[in-house]
Each structure stands twice: as C-alpha cells, then as structure tokens.
Enzyme design. Structure first.
Site, PDB file in Angstrom:
ATOM      1  N   ASP A  33       0.833  -1.201   0.000  1.00  8.21           N
ATOM      2  CA  ASP A  33       0.000   0.000   0.000  1.00  8.21           C
ATOM      3  C   ASP A  33       0.872   1.257   0.000  1.00  8.21           C
ATOM      4  O   ASP A  33       1.886   1.327   0.704  1.00  8.21           O
ATOM      5  CB  ASP A  33      -0.879  -0.029   1.258  1.00  8.21           C
ATOM      6  CG  ASP A  33      -1.890   1.096   1.307  1.00  8.21           C
ATOM      7  OD1 ASP A  33      -2.735   1.162   0.401  1.00  8.21           O
ATOM      8  OD2 ASP A  33      -1.836   1.900   2.253  1.00  8.21           O
ATOM      9  N   GLU A  74       1.461  -0.629  -5.132  1.00  4.78           N
ATOM     10  CA  GLU A  74       0.455   0.395  -5.381  1.00  4.78           C
ATOM     11  C   GLU A  74       1.220   1.716  -5.385  1.00  4.78           C
ATOM     12  O   GLU A  74       1.496   2.291  -4.338  1.00  4.78           O
ATOM     13  CB  GLU A  74      -0.623   0.423  -4.304  1.00  4.78           C
ATOM     14  CG  GLU A  74      -1.719   1.427  -4.644  1.00  4.78           C
ATOM     15  CD  GLU A  74      -2.340   2.124  -3.431  1.00  4.78           C
ATOM     16  OE1 GLU A  74      -3.475   2.617  -3.557  1.00  4.78           O
ATOM     17  OE2 GLU A  74      -1.676   2.204  -2.378  1.00  4.78           O
TER      18      GLU A  74
END
Length: 600
Positions: free
Chosen positions: A237, A319
């Site tokens: 993330d 990401e």
C-alpha cells in the site's frame, strides 16, 4: 508467432484493408515464464466478500467457504485487503497489530486455514502490507505519545515542532490525501499543546519514519512472519510514500479537489467545506512526500528476503501512483518489486487512440526494465468500471457517485466494461480483477449519507462522496435478506436492490451472462497463453477501433478487435471467433464490443 498478413474486407463503410504491423510493440515472453509474469489475480475485500458469522461484516471463514467460486472462475491467485488488528478508521488500512487478525475477521488459525484451502485449490495468496503508516492505536505510537518530545519512541514516527511564535502552525503546508492538513498537534503530558505528527491520510494513520533502522527491521520481520505462514506475496500500500524529502519542505504543487464529477480549483471549493475540504495535493504527482529515490533501497531489501524463500517465487506488487511511466517502472526493476498496478491503463478514457497509446507506452516502459505490465480496471479505491464507463468518454475521474450526481448509463457501462475487460485480458503480462466485477456489479450510487464510512466523506464534509460505493457486500443469491452474503440480514454497507439482478446464482450457467463471459475469457487466456504472448498492432480499421494480435511460436496468433465506434466492423474472412464480449451482428463486431479470434 508474428507474421505479415493483409486482408481486404467487405465493410458497411466500404472495402477495408487490414494488415498486421511488421514490428511487435512487445516481444513474447518465455512460455515457462514465472507465474507472476502472466497471472490473473483476484482482489478480495474481506469486509464485503462473505460473512460466515452473521454480524454483517465479511470474515476469513466466509472467504474460505467461497474460494471454490474463484477456482471455477479461473484466476491464479487472490489478494486480500487488510484483515489485521485495527480500529477500522480506514477499513483496516490503519493497522494496530501487523501480526494478528482483527476479531471481526477471525483468528490467526482462520488465516492459516484460508491459506491452506486456497493452496489446495491451486490459488496463491497475496496479502496487503501497509508500511507507510500505522494506526494511532499501534503500541509504538501510543509509546511515542507517552514518551514525549525528543524520545527514541517518537523517532519512529514523523514528529516535528510547529511553526509560528508558539508552534501553533503546522511544520509545513502539506495536505492530507483524505482532505485537510497532513499534520495533527498532540497534547503533551503537561496538558499543553506540543509537537505535531505527520499523517498523509487520516489523523488516525500516523506516518512511520522510514529513515529509522528500527522501522525497517520491524517490517522485514513482519514480512517473514507472513511468509512463514505460507503467503505467496504482498501488495504494498502507498508504495511510493515511505520516504519523504529531507527537511520536509513546503510543496509548491497546485492543489486540486475532486467534487462530484469534476475537478475544481481553489476558487470552486465551497466555503462550507473548509477547513477539512481544503484543496489538496494530487498524490499522483511527484512532490516532497511521494516517489523519493530512497524508497527503492527498502524494496531491494524486501526482494532479497522474498528470494531467500526459494521457488515458487514470492512476489511484491506496488500500489504506486507515480508519473511518468519512466519513474513508475523503477519500482519493478529486477532487484525490486515484481509487479506494479498499471493505473495509467485504469484511468484511460474509453477512446481508442488513448487506449492504444497507453498500452504501447506501458509495454515499452515495462520492457525497458524487463518487467511485465500488470493491467487493472477496478479496485476498492475507484468507481467500478461498469459505472465509470457509463459516462461519456473523457468525463473527469470521480471519487464516488452520490444520488444527487449525474448517474451513469448502467446498460452502456456494463456493455463497455465487458468489452474493456476482454481487451485487458488479451494483453501480455499480468492482470488484476476486483471482486464482483465478474458479475458486472455497478457502484452503489444511491447510498444514503448516514451509511457512508469512507473517511474522505467525513473529512470533506460530504464534498467528496468517497469509495463506499465500490465496497458494497457481494450478492451471492437473489433471495435472502443479505443476498447470500451472510446468514443474517445485516450488511455493514447497504446493498442496493438492483444487486439481486447481478447475483451469482442468477448468472451461473446462463449463456451470455457476465460471469460466464469472465469464465470463458480466463479459460481461453490460459489455454492460449496470452499472458506470455507478443503484441502487434493491426492497421486498417477506423480510428475508433483497437485491433491487435497476440502472438506466440507455440500457437496460431490471436486477433483482438475492440470496436469503440458507432458502426459495426468486420473480421477477416479466415478469423475464427474464440470469445466475444457481446453478440455479433451478422458476423460483424458491433459498438462497444471486443472479439478474440484465431487468425491464420
């Protein structure tokens, strides 16, 4: 195999000469390429997949019970959004304990059982890793608050003195992705206002100090903890956010805020939305808090850890909202991550010229570092593409759709979504599918405000609808109080009535359904090894058609024709249709339809 071919077709608009270009945009990969170079990975959002205990929130036993659906679908792996211990301020992306499962999802034993069952079914398991920030309830952050300024505990996070005569101003002008300032001031043990801490997202998500060796050592230990439990990799993330520019200088970027369906400048920000809805930085742009070069040494260290586990490869997927592509592919160099989401493809308009450009540039950028491109159209952070494509091409990107916003054309959106997915799954490299897209699920666009839980909605006073619409629990059956999501009537977000129409039991075995289309696409993608093929553009069609061949020395080439125009288009006479996203019209490819065909 890539061969020169020319066909003259009889077309409603006249004779059409179609030819394959002589030079591939992308050369074929090895047929025995590593699994992750061609894998199709299915994202599970645990809160919304399946609820085993009836509390209205999805859980790990629920996931385990529904894994056969994914085996039948034909994907290679699953990726699960966070299920760690968390106060759930940002749906689990605020982690309080990285080595345990939150009770709402189950236990570590449930996680072990889920991993084991997935492996029995031939599915690899990728879990989310959230390294940019923790929860403010993490034991480290609580210790930092107690220890006070200058302590070793505070060095693990980004605590700073404020500006102004009495430190009453934030340390710099950075803005939170979720709205408002990126700094919060703490009250010290003496009861007086003290230092400020950085949170690029919600105040309950304080940023780690990744210059601190204890932070790096802790996350390396966390990786090993989950690898030892059998996971096959990590989706990372905010992978581009760990390292901040030295000195934390003010950003000079122009700030924008998304309001409904349009981006507005500072003058358009409603007064009622201040201060939490202050115009904020676009986190896809390079700035002092994003995409700093120092982040790459972190991932080189992580790659070494994963490689120490041997084969089959364990992987890292970034990401990373990074522009331009030349910087984005730095994250997937041979000694760093294996994959990175292709957000340029996700955000591309339903315009043939734009799609061809982004496919070409994506493959060339990835090829420059020897990595596969990894295609994606939907995830838990964006409006589902079945809704997004229901607007006119070129409509500005939106952050959620409310009942008072212009509504997408649901039928048109689904038709285009099916065509877009068929195009995506024909491309060389890997691909990600978001839960429910195989059913053609649209966003929930009529959710009452009182049910919304995305912190973006609260921090912008409703000026941004947020991401709840794409996170609504799955419909498994048309009957039942929660459409088969769980044994009870409760769901943590309300399911719109229309979801009954999309339920799994309404589509399974039904010819032409979106579920059966996905199964056909995935089966043929695997059979034809499209993930390891070459890509060559096909000329001769009108400008509103995307036409390509996916080639291999192991098989006949596959012609892919995606018609984004209004008029139907012809296929070569010797093209044998393999799968189509919608019915053909007298052998012609109609508008908003994609066809795969063997082309000898």
């Amino acid at each position: 195999m890539t061969r020169s071919a020319t066909q003259t077709l009889t077309h409603p608009l006249g004779d059409l000469e179609v030819r394959e270009e002589t030079t591939p945009v992308h050369a074929a990969d090895r047929p025995d390429a590593a699994w992750w170079r061609q894998a199709v990975i299915y994202q599970i959002y645990p809160r919304s997949w399946a609820d085993a205990d009836g509390d209205g929130i999805g859980d790990l036993p629920g996931i385990t019970s529904r894994l056969p659906h994914l085996r039948a679908l034909g994907v290679d792996a699953i990726w699960l959004s966070p299920f760690y211990t968390s106060p759930q301020a940002d749906a689990g992306y605020d982690v309080a304990d990285y080595r345990d499962v939150d009770p709402i999802f189950g236990t570590l034993a449930d996680a072990d059982a889920m991993i084991a069952r997935a492996h029995e079914l031939g599915l690899k398991v990728i879990v989310d890793m959230v390294p940019n920030h923790s929860s403010d309830e993490h034991v480290w952050f609580q210790a930092a608050l107690s220890a006070g300024p200058g302590s070793a505990e505070r060095e693990r996070y980004m605590f700073r003195e404020g500006r102004g005569e009495h430190g009453e101003l934030p340390p710099n002008n950075w803005e939170s992705v979720f709205g408002g300032a990126a700094w919060t001031r703490v009250t010290e043990a003496d009861g007086l206002p003290g230092q400020w801490y950085l949170h690029l997202f919600d105040p309950k998500q304080p940023d780690f100090n990744w210059e601190h060796p204890e932070v790096r050592a802790e996350f390396e230990s966390i990786l090993r903890f989950w690898l030892d439990r059998g996971v096959d990799g990590f989706r990372v993330d905010v992978a581009h956010g760990l390292i901040k520019q030295q000195g934390l200088p003010d950003t000079e970027e122009e700030r924008t805020v998304m309001l409904g369906h349009a981006e507005h400048d500072d003058d358009a920000t409603p007064a009622a939305a201040q201060p939490e809805d202050a115009p904020r930085i676009d986190h896809t742009k390079r700035s002092p808090m994003w995409d700093q070069d120092g982040v790459h040494e972190v991932y080189r260290a992580w790659r070494r850890i994963l490689e120490s586990y041997g084969t089959p490869d364990r992987i890292l997927c970034a990401e990373a909202w990074v522009e331009p592509q030349e910087r984005a592919v730095k994250y997937v160099r041979s000694d760093e991550m294996h994959q990175a989401f292709n957000f340029d493809f996700l955000t591309s308009s339903w315009i043939a010229e734009d799609l061809k450009a982004v496919i070409t540039s994506s493959l060339q950028a990835a090829d420059s570092v020897g990595a596969p491109s990894t295609w994606v159209l939907s995830n838990h952070d964006v409006v589902r593409h079945a809704s997004r494509l229901g607007f006119a091409p070129g409509t500005p990107r939106m952050n959620g759709i409310s009942a008072t916003d212009p509504q997408p054309d649901r039928a048109l959106g689904l038709r285009r979504a099916r065509a877009a997915t068929a195009l995506m799954l024909s491309l060389p490299g890997g691909a990600y599918i978001y839960q429910g897209e195989e059913l053609g699920l649209p966003d929930s666009t009529d959710m009452p405000a009182e049910f919304r839980q995305d912190p973006t909605f609260a921090r912008t006073n409703g000026a941004e609808t947020g991401r709840d619409g794409c996170r609504v629990p799955m419909p498994w059956s048309a009957d039942g109080p929660s459409l088969g999501f769980g044994p009870g009537a409760n769901t943590w977000l309300p399911q719109p009535d229309v979801y009954a129409h999309y339920a799994v039991d309404q589509q399974e075995g039904v010819a032409g359904s979106t579920l059966e289309l996905y199964r056909a696409l995935l089966a043929n993608r695997r059979r034809l090894s499209l993930g390891t093929g070459s890509l060559t553009w096909v000329d001769g069609y009108a400008a509103d058609v995307v036409a390509l061949t996916n080639g291999s020395d192991q098989r006949e080439r596959v012609l892919v024709v995606a018609n984004l125009g209004d008029a139907p288009v012809a296929l070569p006479e010797d093209a044998e249709v393999v799968v189509a996203s919608g019915p053909l019209e007298d052998g012609l490819v109609p508008s908003d339809t994609t066809v795969w065909a063997i082309w000898s």
